[in-house]
Design an enzyme around this catalytic site. Structure first.
Site, PDB file in Angstrom:
ATOM      1  N   THR A 110       0.847  -1.197   0.000  1.00 50.43           N
ATOM      2  CA  THR A 110       0.000   0.000   0.000  1.00 50.43           C
ATOM      3  C   THR A 110       0.883   1.248   0.000  1.00 50.43           C
ATOM      4  OG1 THR A 110      -1.765  -1.140   1.190  1.00 50.43           O
ATOM      5  CG2 THR A 110      -1.778   1.273   1.279  1.00 50.43           C
ATOM      6  N   SER A 131       5.063  -6.848  -1.422  1.00 43.25           N
ATOM      7  CA  SER A 131       4.663  -6.915  -0.022  1.00 43.25           C
ATOM      8  C   SER A 131       5.115  -8.244   0.568  1.00 43.25           C
ATOM      9  CB  SER A 131       3.136  -6.795   0.057  1.00 43.25           C
ATOM     10  OG  SER A 131       2.723  -6.920   1.396  1.00 43.25           O
ATOM     11  N   ALA A 132       5.740  -8.209   1.753  1.00 45.91           N
ATOM     12  CA  ALA A 132       6.293  -9.436   2.331  1.00 45.91           C
ATOM     13  C   ALA A 132       5.213 -10.442   2.723  1.00 45.91           C
ATOM     14  CB  ALA A 132       7.140  -9.104   3.560  1.00 45.91           C
ATOM     15  N   CYS A 149     -13.975  -7.937  -1.113  1.00 49.39           N
ATOM     16  CA  CYS A 149     -12.728  -8.634  -1.313  1.00 49.39           C
ATOM     17  C   CYS A 149     -11.537  -8.016  -0.612  1.00 49.39           C
ATOM     18  CB  CYS A 149     -12.437  -8.738  -2.788  1.00 49.39           C
ATOM     19  SG  CYS A 149     -11.414 -10.148  -3.110  1.00 49.39           S
TER      20      CYS A 149
HETATM   21  C1  LIG Z   1      -2.340  -6.169  -5.635  1.00 54.51           C
HETATM   22  C2  LIG Z   1      -2.161  -5.663  -4.248  1.00 54.51           C
HETATM   23  N1  LIG Z   1      -1.632  -4.448  -4.035  1.00 54.51           N
HETATM   24  C3  LIG Z   1      -1.466  -3.959  -2.802  1.00 54.51           C
HETATM   25  C4  LIG Z   1      -1.806  -4.670  -1.688  1.00 54.51           C
HETATM   26  C5  LIG Z   1      -1.578  -4.074  -0.330  1.00 54.51           C
HETATM   27  O1  LIG Z   1      -0.481  -4.647   0.270  1.00 54.51           O
HETATM   28  P1  LIG Z   1      -0.102  -4.385   1.795  1.00 54.51           P
HETATM   29  O2  LIG Z   1      -1.050  -5.225   2.592  1.00 54.51           O
HETATM   30  O3  LIG Z   1       1.298  -4.845   1.910  1.00 54.51           O
HETATM   31  O4  LIG Z   1      -0.255  -2.953   2.065  1.00 54.51           O
HETATM   32  C6  LIG Z   1      -2.371  -5.942  -1.854  1.00 54.51           C
HETATM   33  C7  LIG Z   1      -2.815  -6.751  -0.709  1.00 54.51           C
HETATM   34  O5  LIG Z   1      -3.743  -6.453   0.000  1.00 54.51           O
HETATM   35  C8  LIG Z   1      -2.550  -6.445  -3.166  1.00 54.51           C
HETATM   36  O6  LIG Z   1      -3.097  -7.648  -3.366  1.00 54.51           O
END
Ligand SMILES: Cc1ncc(COP(=O)(O)O)c(C=O)c1O
Lengths: 406, 137
Positions: free
Chosen positions: A79, A208-209, A332
């Site tokens: 994010t 993202s980890a 979702c």
């Molecule tokens: C395509 C995509 N982008 C961004 C994110 C956000 O990632 P994070 O949870 O590391 O902020 C996600 C997961 O929720 C995702 O699937």
């Protein structure tokens, strides 16, 4: 939740369990006597040791995406990486009068759409491309949307709801003669699909980890180092991460991300083939039930099957499928209920979107679990369909798509 | 986890009817006055069909329903069918959504949905009482 009643976990696209190897790698960096140093403290061994661990992880991350290590900027997750890429690139360009147009798509993650929406309020113009019915954005569509003042194109690699893969290598080729930079959200594909940042010519890439068996709260934005891509940072401080993302680095988290990337790269070919086989088994098993629509085709990520069950109500099916840990298509990727913007963009009626479920598989999913899941869905449909006036119409020959027009 | 949580948002009465729904299906052709009532739309998330067969003595001889809807909607159909089967028409005319809400301890979010069940029941009753759509077989 006790072990016997624990539902079968089929939500790897939402998050993955921490790999035991990752936990082991992280622990030393959380201990009392060693490993706690601030990587910016270059004046003593505690700091230097931590800095070395961070740089090691940086190389592990870069290796997974076949990119130069000095482009890796650690963030709190995808994010933040998406926001830094999009807000950072466009604000930087706008402040210098280099343009204010952004091209993205209707099926992006809400982190991307939210950042674009913010930019719109700051005076940017956003073109959101409409995917075809299979969820795909065509390179020609992007070509047609490009303008002289386009500064950023942001298109995700694997979609988080459907698993549809976009041809980001072709997009990068298209953009080579254009000044616009290409941002790719690879949160779902990293560790599951080959990614070649350097060869493809991608400028910005988010990962993202916790989607690849690493810890939550850490991710990375890869920012092209040569020629240096400049971004307006989201926050100001001590200049860490080349000023793109100041703040004391969370060493244990970064070590966890690095180890997760190392494991993912080591197993990429084998694990991706195994998941593709399992996915085909799941997809085939669901398709054989007849009254089901699977979303997306062509090039797909190996871990997601998105399926709608037109004859029955999503909430009833959801209650019946309590033994499976799934995501419902209606709510979702966010805490917000309501029909999914991704499925809507693919032309699905809202009532059908609410009977849509995302099955996502991963490292600890077995063929037996897949078969159990298919059997659970078969049982649920067998029990609920006789109650439904739509199922009767479907058996009388009405096409599935027509049922949701009443 | 998911199951426990889902189950907590429905009353035991809803879960019992959802698990073992009564009178679901369509009425077979045959003797008596049959009325069919429909209400709701798929797009709105609730669609209900209720069928009643009225015997010569003015009692509901048989009931059947089909519904596209959430567990509370399905439970309301099942409860209503059980409640009215074998009862005189006069008594059945008084059955409505508030009875379903009370008997099934429905959460406020589900109240609007069972109004559709009431509408389908009313339409089926109209069909047998007024006759235009009712058919004697
Ligand atoms: C395509 C995509 N982008 C961004 C994110 C956000 O990632 P994070 O949870 O590391 O902020 C996600 C997961 O929720 C995702 O699937």
């Amino acid at each position: 939740m006790s072990a016997e009643t624990a539902p079968i976990y089929l939500d790897y696209a939402a998050t993955t369990p921490l790999a035991p190897e990752v936990l082991e790698a992280m622990l030393p960096w959380m201990r009392h006597q060693v490993g706690f140093g601030n990587p910016s403290s270059s004046g003593h061994a505690y700091g230097r040791e931590a800095a070395a661990a961070v740089e090691h992880a940086r190389r592990q991350v870069a290796a997974l995406i076949a990119a130069d290590a000095d482009g890796v900027v650690f963030t709190s997750g995808a994010t933040e990486a998406d926001n830094l890429a999009i807000l950072g690139a466009v604000r930087f360009a706008m402040a210098r009068g280099r343009g204010r147009h952004v091209v993205s798509s209707r099926t992006e993650h809400s982190a991307v759409l939210g950042a674009c929406e913010r930019l719109r309020r700051e005076g940017a113009e956003i073109t959101l491309l409409q995917p075809d019915r299979s969820g795909r954005i065509h390179v020609e569509q992007v070509g047609e949307a490009l303008r002289d003042d386009t500064v950023l194109v942001s298109i995700m690699h694997a979609n988080n709801e459907t698993g549809v893969l976009q041809d980001v290598a072709a997009l990068a080729r298209l953009l080579r003669p254009h000044p616009a930079v290409l941002h790719v959200d690879a949160a779902q594909s990293a560790g599951r699909c080959p990614i070649r940042v350097r060869d493809w010519g991608i400028d910005l890439l988010s990962i993202s980890a916790h989607k690849l068996y690493g810890p939550k709260g850490i991710g990375a934005l890869w920012v092209r180092p040569r020629p240096r891509l400049r971004l307006e940072p989201l926050q100001y401080g001590g200049g860490q991460e080349r000023g793109y993302r100041p703040g004391t680095l969370p060493v244990h988290q970064i070590v966890g991300l690095g180890e997760a990337c190392r494991l993912a790269l080591q197993d990429l070919t084998r694990e991706s083939a195994r998941l593709h086989t399992l996915r085909a088994r799941l997809r085939g098993g669901l398709e054989a039930l007849g009254s089901v629509r699977i979303h997306g085709d062509g090039d797909m990520a190996p871990h997601i099957v998105s399926a709608s069950f037109p004859c029955v109500h999503g909430e009833a099916l959801s209650l019946e499928l309590g033994g499976l840990a799934l995501s419902a298509g209606s709510a979702c990727s966010s805490a917000r209920p309501g029909p999914s913007h991704v499925l809507r963009a693919m032309g699905l009626p809202d009532s059908l979107a609410s009977s849509t479920f995302r099955f996502s598989i991963g490292r600890w999913t077995s063929a037996e679990q897949v078969d159990e899941a298919v059997a659970a869905v078969a049982n649920a449909l067998e029990r609920l369909q006789p109650l439904s006036p739509l199922a009767a119409r479907w058996r009388d020959g009405e096409p599935l798509d027509a049922l949701h027009e009443y | 986890m998911s199951n426990e949580q889902a189950e907590r948002s429905f009353s035991p009465a809803v879960l019992a009817h959802f698990r073992r729904p009564l009178h679901a299906g369509v009425l077979p052709g045959g003797g008596g006055l049959v009325g069919t009532g429909r209400a709701g739309t798929v797009k709105s998330g609730v669609m209900v069909q209720v069928q009643l067969r009225v015997g010569a003595d003015g009692h509901i001889d048989d009931v059947a329903w089909l519904a596209y809807g959430c567990p509370a909607t399905l439970a309301a159909c099942s409860w209503t069918a059980e409640r009215i089967c074998g009862k005189p028409l006069q008594e059945v005319l008084a059955v409505g959504a508030s009875d379903m809400v009370h008997a099934l301890e429905l959460a406020p979010v589900h109240r609007g949905r069972v109004l559709v069940v009431e509408d389908a029941l009313r339409a089926a009753l109209d069909a047998v009482v007024d006759g235009p759509n009712g058919k004697t077989e």
